[in-house]
Write a protein that holds these residues in place. Structure first.
Motif, PDB file in Angstrom:
ATOM      1  N   GLU A  43       0.812  -1.222   0.000  1.00  0.00           N
ATOM      2  CA  GLU A  43       0.000   0.000   0.000  1.00  0.00           C
ATOM      3  C   GLU A  43       0.845   1.273   0.000  1.00  0.00           C
ATOM      4  N   LEU A  44       1.937   1.255   0.786  1.00  0.00           N
ATOM      5  CA  LEU A  44       2.764   2.465   0.871  1.00  0.00           C
ATOM      6  C   LEU A  44       3.471   2.729  -0.449  1.00  0.00           C
ATOM      7  N   ALA A  45       3.950   1.656  -1.083  1.00  0.00           N
ATOM      8  CA  ALA A  45       4.641   1.811  -2.370  1.00  0.00           C
ATOM      9  C   ALA A  45       3.675   2.342  -3.426  1.00  0.00           C
ATOM     10  N   VAL A  46       2.459   1.801  -3.433  1.00  0.00           N
ATOM     11  CA  VAL A  46       1.462   2.255  -4.408  1.00  0.00           C
ATOM     12  C   VAL A  46       1.079   3.717  -4.141  1.00  0.00           C
ATOM     13  N   ALA A  47       1.026   4.072  -2.855  1.00  0.00           N
ATOM     14  CA  ALA A  47       0.712   5.471  -2.515  1.00  0.00           C
ATOM     15  C   ALA A  47       1.763   6.415  -3.095  1.00  0.00           C
ATOM     16  N   ARG A  48       3.010   5.943  -3.141  1.00  0.00           N
ATOM     17  CA  ARG A  48       4.060   6.805  -3.712  1.00  0.00           C
ATOM     18  C   ARG A  48       3.870   7.029  -5.205  1.00  0.00           C
ATOM     19  N   ILE A  49       3.294   6.055  -5.913  1.00  0.00           N
ATOM     20  CA  ILE A  49       2.997   6.266  -7.338  1.00  0.00           C
ATOM     21  C   ILE A  49       2.102   7.490  -7.494  1.00  0.00           C
ATOM     22  N   TYR A  50       1.051   7.535  -6.669  1.00  0.00           N
ATOM     23  CA  TYR A  50       0.086   8.643  -6.771  1.00  0.00           C
ATOM     24  C   TYR A  50       0.747   9.975  -6.451  1.00  0.00           C
ATOM     25  N   GLU A  51       1.656   9.910  -5.458  1.00  0.00           N
ATOM     26  CA  GLU A  51       2.346  11.129  -5.035  1.00  0.00           C
ATOM     27  C   GLU A  51       3.272  11.624  -6.147  1.00  0.00           C
ATOM     28  N   VAL A  52       4.065  10.698  -6.706  1.00  0.00           N
ATOM     29  CA  VAL A  52       5.034  11.079  -7.741  1.00  0.00           C
ATOM     30  C   VAL A  52       4.322  11.547  -9.009  1.00  0.00           C
ATOM     31  N   LYS A  53       3.210  10.933  -9.339  1.00  0.00           N
ATOM     32  CA  LYS A  53       2.471  11.341 -10.543  1.00  0.00           C
ATOM     33  C   LYS A  53       1.599  12.579 -10.314  1.00  0.00           C
ATOM     34  N   GLY A  54       1.255  12.838  -9.040  1.00  0.00           N
ATOM     35  CA  GLY A  54       0.293  13.902  -8.768  1.00  0.00           C
ATOM     36  C   GLY A  54      -1.087  13.513  -9.262  1.00  0.00           C
ATOM     37  N   ARG A  55      -1.395  12.215  -9.086  1.00  0.00           N
ATOM     38  CA  ARG A  55      -2.653  11.682  -9.604  1.00  0.00           C
ATOM     39  C   ARG A  55      -3.661  11.454  -8.482  1.00  0.00           C
ATOM     40  N   PRO A  56      -4.947  11.763  -8.707  1.00  0.00           N
ATOM     41  CA  PRO A  56      -5.949  11.515  -7.667  1.00  0.00           C
ATOM     42  C   PRO A  56      -6.005  10.031  -7.297  1.00  0.00           C
ATOM     43  N   ALA A  57      -6.200   9.745  -6.008  1.00  0.00           N
ATOM     44  CA  ALA A  57      -6.058   8.367  -5.510  1.00  0.00           C
ATOM     45  C   ALA A  57      -7.209   7.444  -5.902  1.00  0.00           C
ATOM     46  N   ASP A  58      -8.304   7.996  -6.453  1.00  0.00           N
ATOM     47  CA  ASP A  58      -9.395   7.088  -6.820  1.00  0.00           C
ATOM     48  C   ASP A  58      -9.266   6.576  -8.257  1.00  0.00           C
ATOM     49  N   HIS A  59      -8.130   6.848  -8.910  1.00  0.00           N
ATOM     50  CA  HIS A  59      -7.928   6.327 -10.269  1.00  0.00           C
ATOM     51  C   HIS A  59      -7.224   4.982 -10.200  1.00  0.00           C
ATOM     52  N   PRO A  60      -7.843   3.939 -10.755  1.00  0.00           N
ATOM     53  CA  PRO A  60      -7.253   2.599 -10.625  1.00  0.00           C
ATOM     54  C   PRO A  60      -5.977   2.424 -11.460  1.00  0.00           C
ATOM     55  N   LEU A  61      -5.152   1.468 -11.030  1.00  0.00           N
ATOM     56  CA  LEU A  61      -3.885   1.189 -11.711  1.00  0.00           C
ATOM     57  C   LEU A  61      -3.950  -0.166 -12.405  1.00  0.00           C
ATOM     58  N   ILE A  62      -3.155  -0.330 -13.442  1.00  0.00           N
ATOM     59  CA  ILE A  62      -3.042  -1.623 -14.126  1.00  0.00           C
ATOM     60  C   ILE A  62      -1.980  -2.466 -13.419  1.00  0.00           C
ATOM     61  N   VAL A  63      -2.310  -3.731 -13.140  1.00  0.00           N
ATOM     62  CA  VAL A  63      -1.340  -4.654 -12.564  1.00  0.00           C
ATOM     63  C   VAL A  63      -0.664  -5.417 -13.708  1.00  0.00           C
ATOM     64  N   HIS A  64       0.664  -5.378 -13.727  1.00  0.00           N
ATOM     65  CA  HIS A  64       1.445  -6.047 -14.776  1.00  0.00           C
ATOM     66  C   HIS A  64       2.001  -7.356 -14.242  1.00  0.00           C
ATOM     67  N   ILE A  65       1.836  -8.415 -15.020  1.00  0.00           N
ATOM     68  CA  ILE A  65       2.360  -9.731 -14.645  1.00  0.00           C
ATOM     69  C   ILE A  65       3.173 -10.285 -15.821  1.00  0.00           C
ATOM     70  N   ALA A  66       3.994 -11.325 -15.533  1.00  0.00           N
ATOM     71  CA  ALA A  66       4.903 -11.836 -16.560  1.00  0.00           C
ATOM     72  C   ALA A  66       4.283 -12.936 -17.411  1.00  0.00           C
ATOM     73  N   ASP A  67       3.247 -13.599 -16.879  1.00  0.00           N
ATOM     74  CA  ASP A  67       2.758 -14.788 -17.561  1.00  0.00           C
ATOM     75  C   ASP A  67       1.317 -15.066 -17.144  1.00  0.00           C
ATOM     76  N   LEU A  68       0.594 -15.747 -18.023  1.00  0.00           N
ATOM     77  CA  LEU A  68      -0.803 -16.107 -17.726  1.00  0.00           C
ATOM     78  C   LEU A  68      -0.944 -16.896 -16.429  1.00  0.00           C
ATOM     79  N   LYS A  69       0.117 -17.638 -16.073  1.00  0.00           N
ATOM     80  CA  LYS A  69      -0.007 -18.470 -14.860  1.00  0.00           C
ATOM     81  C   LYS A  69      -0.134 -17.622 -13.595  1.00  0.00           C
ATOM     82  N   TYR A  70       0.209 -16.321 -13.680  1.00  0.00           N
ATOM     83  CA  TYR A  70       0.058 -15.451 -12.503  1.00  0.00           C
ATOM     84  C   TYR A  70      -1.275 -14.700 -12.494  1.00  0.00           C
ATOM     85  N   LEU A  71      -2.127 -14.993 -13.486  1.00  0.00           N
ATOM     86  CA  LEU A  71      -3.392 -14.240 -13.594  1.00  0.00           C
ATOM     87  C   LEU A  71      -4.395 -14.620 -12.499  1.00  0.00           C
TER      88      LEU A  71
END
Ligand code: TXA
Ligand code: MG
Length: 328
Positions: A43-71
């Protein structure tokens, strides 16, 4: 300021994965645009994304994974048509919106019961994600690595230009050269009976229909009815997004002293500064954001753009341009 990693070895990617696990941010190349990554379960790391971007916190983020097996761990159900899309277009410039599992917390999804997932098609991105999974990381939340509302970065230099002042010394920027596609991924809502395109991109509506055998809709009609709600769900759908400092003017005769982005076959009028002359729609998408940035570097007041016509990727280009033209 963040450290800069170029010519990335496997070791460097393992270090970058550890950086993510430690709660710092790693900006990384993808085939669409550069992303600003954080451990999607921290949660704290994700909060820093919003801070660094200056983006409102209710905007969802895309989760990136390496392979379908992690879906599976990120979602609780997936319709047949989404499986077909995932098999066909991942790794690639496509994000699927699916019903979330317990793992996808409100701080990633903006409090919605869905989560956006993508497997990017870039060897450094996949290398980083794979190293992160090896450390038991589940996925990397990453928006485009620009300040909120501005043009997405398609090079590591553009990331530093956008975010350098906001990154900490422990954060990293991975240099993987210019992004091949140059426009953000196609976002497809897979929570209804039919696929619905929320943001057009390189995976086009006809590709989606051909792969699923279903009629796909796009968000335009929905947006007209429910503009506000849609804006929160997809910040890239805000009216004044993707905007450089210069005023963007579409499909008009350029004035002397202004910039011009147009297909190669269109000649540059005297006194006009040509910022890009792509010779295909694909190249247009690829160079568009760096050409807009170049206009700003040259302190141009206006940038004229002759929009490409037609279907497919041209739709995604016109989508971003119409928003750029609304200004900041
Ligand atoms: O190509 C891309 O998609 C890049 C690279 C880095 O992967 N990422 C990107 O992220 O463009 P971002 O955050 O700049 O734009 C993602 C969009 C946002 O507008 C967000 O609102 C939407 O995806 N989004 C994310 N999760 C969503 C969800 N659960 N429902 C609806 N929209 C969602
Ligand atoms: Mg963005």
């Amino acid at each position: 300021m963040g450290q800069f990693l170029s010519n990335c070895s496997a070791d460097a990617l393992a270090t970058a994965a550890q950086t993510l696990l430690d709660g710092s941010l790693v900006a990384f190349p993808t085939e669409t645009v550069y992303g600003l990554g954080a451990d999607a379960t921290n949660e704290l790391a994700v909060a820093r994304i919003y801070e660094v971007k200056g983006r409102p916190a209710d905007h969802p983020l895309i989760v990136h994974i390496a392979d379908l097996k992690y879906l599976d761990q990120w979602i609780c159900e997936i319709p047949e048509f989404a499986i077909a899309l995932a098999r066909k277009f991942w790794p690639g410039p496509m994000t699927l919106i699916l019903k979330r599992s317990e793992l996808a917390k409100d701080f990633v999804t903006g409090g919605q019961d869905t989560v956006g997932i993508r497997i990017p098609n870039n060897s450094l991105a996949l290398g980083l994600l794979e190293e992160f999974h090896k450390l038991s990381g589940a996925g990397v939340a990453a928006p485009s690595a620009n300040r909120f509302g501005q043009v997405s970065p398609t090079t590591a230099d553009a990331v530093t230009e956008e975010l350098g002042d906001y990154l900490a010394d422990t954060d990293l920027v991975i240099d993987g050269g210019a992004s091949e596609v140059g426009l953000e991924s196609t976002i497809i809502d897979c929570t209804g009976e039919l696929p619905r395109i929320l943001r057009p991109g390189a995976i086009t509506i006809s590709m989606v229909e051909e792969t699923t055998g279903l009629k796909a809709s796009n968000s335009l009609s929905v947006k007209l009815n429910n503009l506000e709600q849609e804006n929160i769900r997809v910040s890239g759908s805000l009216e004044n997004h993707y905007a450089p400092k210069a005023k963007v003017i579409l499909d008009q005769q350029p004035m002397a002293g202004s910039g011009l982005i147009a297909l190669e076959k269109i000649v540059t009028p005297e006194g006009v500064i040509r910022l890009a002359a792509p010779n295909s729609i694909e190249e247009f998408a690829q160079v568009l954001y760096s050409a807009l940035r170049e206009g700003d570097h040259q302190n141009l007041e206006s940038i004229y753009i002759a929009q490409p016509t037609g279907e497919g990727l041209a739709i995604a280009i016109r989508d971003r341009l119409s928003r750029s033209a609304k200004g900041r």
